[in-house]
Structure formats: structure tokens, C-alpha cells
Design an enzyme around this catalytic site. Sequence first.
Site, short mmCIF file in Angstrom:
data_model
loop_
_atom_site.label_atom_id
_atom_site.label_comp_id
_atom_site.label_asym_id
_atom_site.label_seq_id
_atom_site.Cartn_x
_atom_site.Cartn_y
_atom_site.Cartn_z
N GLU A 25 0.61 -1.13 -0.25
CA GLU A 25 0.30 0.12 0.27
C GLU A 25 0.44 1.41 0.17
OE1 GLU A 25 -2.83 -0.03 3.59
OE2 GLU A 25 -4.34 2.20 2.76
N ASN A 172 -11.91 -1.47 -0.90
CA ASN A 172 -11.59 -1.73 0.29
C ASN A 172 -12.32 -1.04 1.64
OD1 ASN A 172 -9.42 -2.93 1.14
ND2 ASN A 172 -9.19 -1.09 2.08
N GLU A 173 -12.85 -2.37 2.10
CA GLU A 173 -13.41 -1.65 3.34
C GLU A 173 -14.06 -0.42 3.45
OE1 GLU A 173 -10.00 -1.69 6.94
OE2 GLU A 173 -9.26 -3.38 6.26
N TYR A 239 -6.66 -9.22 11.19
CA TYR A 239 -5.30 -8.83 11.91
C TYR A 239 -5.47 -9.37 13.51
CZ TYR A 239 -4.58 -5.60 8.31
OH TYR A 239 -4.78 -5.14 7.07
N GLU A 295 -6.35 -9.17 3.51
CA GLU A 295 -4.51 -8.19 4.69
C GLU A 295 -5.57 -9.66 5.95
OE1 GLU A 295 -5.75 -4.78 5.44
OE2 GLU A 295 -6.76 -4.30 3.63
N GLN A 344 1.81 -5.94 5.71
CA GLN A 344 2.14 -5.43 4.30
C GLN A 344 3.58 -5.95 4.33
OE1 GLN A 344 0.64 -1.55 2.85
NE2 GLN A 344 -0.91 -2.03 3.86
O1 AHR Z 1 -3.00 -2.36 6.32
C1 AHR Z 1 -3.67 -1.55 7.12
C2 AHR Z 1 -4.50 -0.97 6.51
O2 AHR Z 1 -5.67 -1.98 7.48
C3 AHR Z 1 -5.76 -0.97 5.20
O3 AHR Z 1 -5.69 -0.13 4.96
C4 AHR Z 1 -6.70 -1.19 5.73
O4 AHR Z 1 -7.78 -1.57 4.75
C5 AHR Z 1 -6.77 -1.90 6.95
O5 AHR Z 1 -7.62 -1.99 7.81
#
Ligand code: AHR
Length: 490
Positions: A25, A172-173, A239, A295, A344
Site C-alpha cells: 500500500e 476496500n473496507e 489482523y 489482509e 504488508q
Molecule cells: O494494512 C493497513 C490497513 O488495514 C489497510 O489500509 C486497511 O485496509 C486495513 O484497515
Amino acid sequence: MAKITLHPGRCKGTINKNLFGHFSEHLGRCIYQGIFVGKDSPIPNVNGMRKDVVDALRNIKAPVLRWPGGCFADEYHWEDGIGPQEARKRMVNTHWGGVVEDNSFGTHEFLELCSQIGCEPYINANVGSGTIREMSEWVEYINSDGDSTVVKRRWENGRKDAWNVKFWGVGNENWGCGGNMRPEYYADEYRRYQTYCRNYGNNKLYRIACGPNVDDYRWTEVLMRNAGHYMDALTLHYYTVTEEWADKGSATEFTKEQYYKTLYKSAYMDELITKHLQIMDRYDPNHRVGLIVDEWGTWHNVEPGTNPGFLYQQNTMRDALVAAITFNIFAGHCDRVVMANIAQTVNVLQSVILTEGDQMVLTPTYHVFDLYKAHQNAKAVDCHVEAENVGVDKWQLPQITAAASENDGVITLTCANISECVHAHISVSTIGCAPGAVVGRILAGKPHDFNDFGDTKLQLLPFSDFKIENDQLKINLPPCCVAELTISKE
Ligand code: AHR
């Protein structure tokens, strides 16, 4: 003694190579400095791309790269990033650190990067602050060979042939940074936007809809019900955060309890995938729509003294074990999970590579990608693990995690001993055949170990602490390790 039983005859499908995919990103030092340094940089580069980083990604056979975000995707306007460098629009990256984005890395540079790595591009387009026309013309600019004004601009910018990009994300999101939409609203927007993303020539687009955050099962339900017919895949973001979002915990300093808590929380991926797939199955019983975890990874506190908006964190053996646990979960769902992208690639969150000026560090997570690369597009072998739990308090999970695949008659077994202090004695039986020659590689260390600039503690080493006894492979794994065993059949 732990037991692993491999059933080469029972195959769930192919382990899609794209499960070992990446995500880059415009965030912190991921693209700028981490990947792209510009042609005039003293750092060795090819057309502006760091040579060391590209070579490292080629070595792990990085199969696919997602770009330009993340949250940045829904603020990104592709036309700002084409044409002569000096004329490119400058903007402030308000989402990530408030730094100036000069758009020097744009569409042409990204596709050049993918070609240098030898990976497929996955472009995530803007729904949140973009327009249908903008997305539609981006697809046309990249994929069309027609005699149109849009395509002519590509020629003028130095590219004659269409790139034929297949993977397109539509927002995205969008439940959060991508527009704070409700699922009903996004589902309708998705249907409109994807309508105008055209197939050009023989290139059939693979349309990816924004999926749920973690356990938002309602999002999945509504998307599948209202827009399932219009998508090829739905995404999931999860995450691993050890503590609370406000204070997630340090990447390098953690207690034994936090070590196991992190690993335990990463294993939640299995339940999430299972439950989202159950919902998807109700609307898509023939499994046409894939699930993409685009992600995933650990999200710790940033390294002290660094820009909080840059999400720069170190990477220890704990992160390597998170990667092994996660890959083994993906392999177990390889019939439905078709792609995954670690967040990432460089200098952001659970990176595989860290850079500082002209120096580069390969993180423990990088080495796990290396250990798992033989699984790419191999036939998944049913792999049953029986092991005692290890952990602290309620953060308990099996001491061994494993996955296996077969390619050209050779079985690859990847397994991790997550105990931070106890060896693992494992007996591996392969139903229907006896093991012949075995070759091993290992990444082993202490939970807090990490690689730093000028101080490489962790690297892959040959592994030979195993023997064959009565047609069984007996392995002795040290604590806190990830290993790969390549087993030829006798
Ligand atoms: O990876 C960091 C961020 O986490 C990304 O930009 C977003 O899609 C997610 O919330």
C-alpha cells in the site's frame, strides 16, 4: 509423542499459489523507500525498483501483489499517477501519516514491478471517493487494445500492449475507511461498479467484492444474498492484535502469556473462515465464489520513535509462527480460499522485508514464505495432527501445526513446534506408502529473536534431526521453530 498422519489418497484440492500472496500500500515506507527508490537513486535499482527487494520476492516466488491499498485505495485517483513524472499531481496522504504523495509510483510503475517480480497484479480500485467512470476507464487504460482516447493515452505514456490484468478489487473496507457504508448500500454500489468493468479481448476479469471485517457475518450474508451472482470472490480481513487496538503490545517485548495469546488469536482465522464459508455456501452451493483473505497478519504497536501513521513494526519468531499457523489454516481450506495477501510486503505491519537506506533485512516471516513455497499449486494432502496443548491460562493450542502437499510424487510437510521451551517428538505415518529420502530445512530461534540491520540472528538452515523407523518418519523439532521436510516415496 505427537502424531501426524498423512493421507496422500485423500486430497481436498490444489493449494492455490496465490495463498502466499502479498499486499503493498502507499503507506509509510512500503512503496517509497521499501520498493521504489526512483531511477536516479544510488540504491541499486532497475527502472526505480530496488533490486535487492525484487530479488528477495522472486526467491520466495511471490505469486500475486495487491495494490494501491488498503484504505489508500479509496482515496486513490489513478490518473494522478500516469504521465510525465514532473506533471503528476501531489496530494497529502491523509490516511497514513499526512505525508506528501507525489504519485511518482503509479499504474505503469506497479505493473513494471509485477513484471520484475514475476507475479500477477491485483488492483484494488476506488469506490469510496471515486466514480464508476474512473474505475471503468482504469480497466480500459490497462486492458484494452481498442482505438480509444483512453488507450491512446497509454500509448503516449510509453506502453503499447495491454497488460491484461485479471484481478480487480471493487473497493476496500467499504464498511469503514472505504466509505462507512452499510452492506445493503455497498452491495448495490458493487453491482453498479462491476457492471462497467469490462472484459477486453480474451481477458476475463476476476471481480472481487469487499467482504467482512473479522466476524461481521451479517456483511457476508447481505453481500452474498444481494450481489453474490456478480462476484468471483469475496474478501475477508483479519489482523492478529495481541491486546487492545489502543495499545496492541510491543512487537519485540512480550511476556510468555502474550506469546501464546498472539498465537492463539491467530488461530481464530480457522473459525472465521469456516463460519463465513458456511454463509457463502447457502447462497453459492456450487462454490463458484472464492474467499480471499487479502489482509492478514500481526498488528503490533509501531516501533518506538517512528511515525505512528507508518505502521512500522519489527518481526520476531512469534510472527513467524503466526505465519505458519495461518498458512496451515489456509491449506486446510484450500478448496474455498483462493488467495491471501499478507499485510504488508515491506516496512509495514507483518512485513517479509525491512529496509533502512540501502540495507535490507529478511524477517522470520520471510523465511516461512520460503519454507512454504513448495506448496504453491501442489495437491493438498490430508494432514491429521494429534498433539498435546501448550500455552498459558486460556491461551492453549496444539503444540504442533502442520500442512502437507504432493507434487510429482514428492510430499512436502511443513510443521511448526509452537512451544517456546519444549522439544517436539513427532511420528509421521504416510498411509499407503513408505518414506524414502527425506530432506529438511528449518527456521528456529527463541520467541523474541528477530533480524536487525547488521545483525542476522535467524536464517534457514539444513535440518536433519529425523530418522525413518518402521516406515515412520520420526522427527525431533526444537522449540519455537518452523520446518519443511521434503519426503520422496520409497
Ligand atoms: O494494512 C493497513 C490497513 O488495514 C489497510 O489500509 C486497511 O485496509 C486495513 O484497515
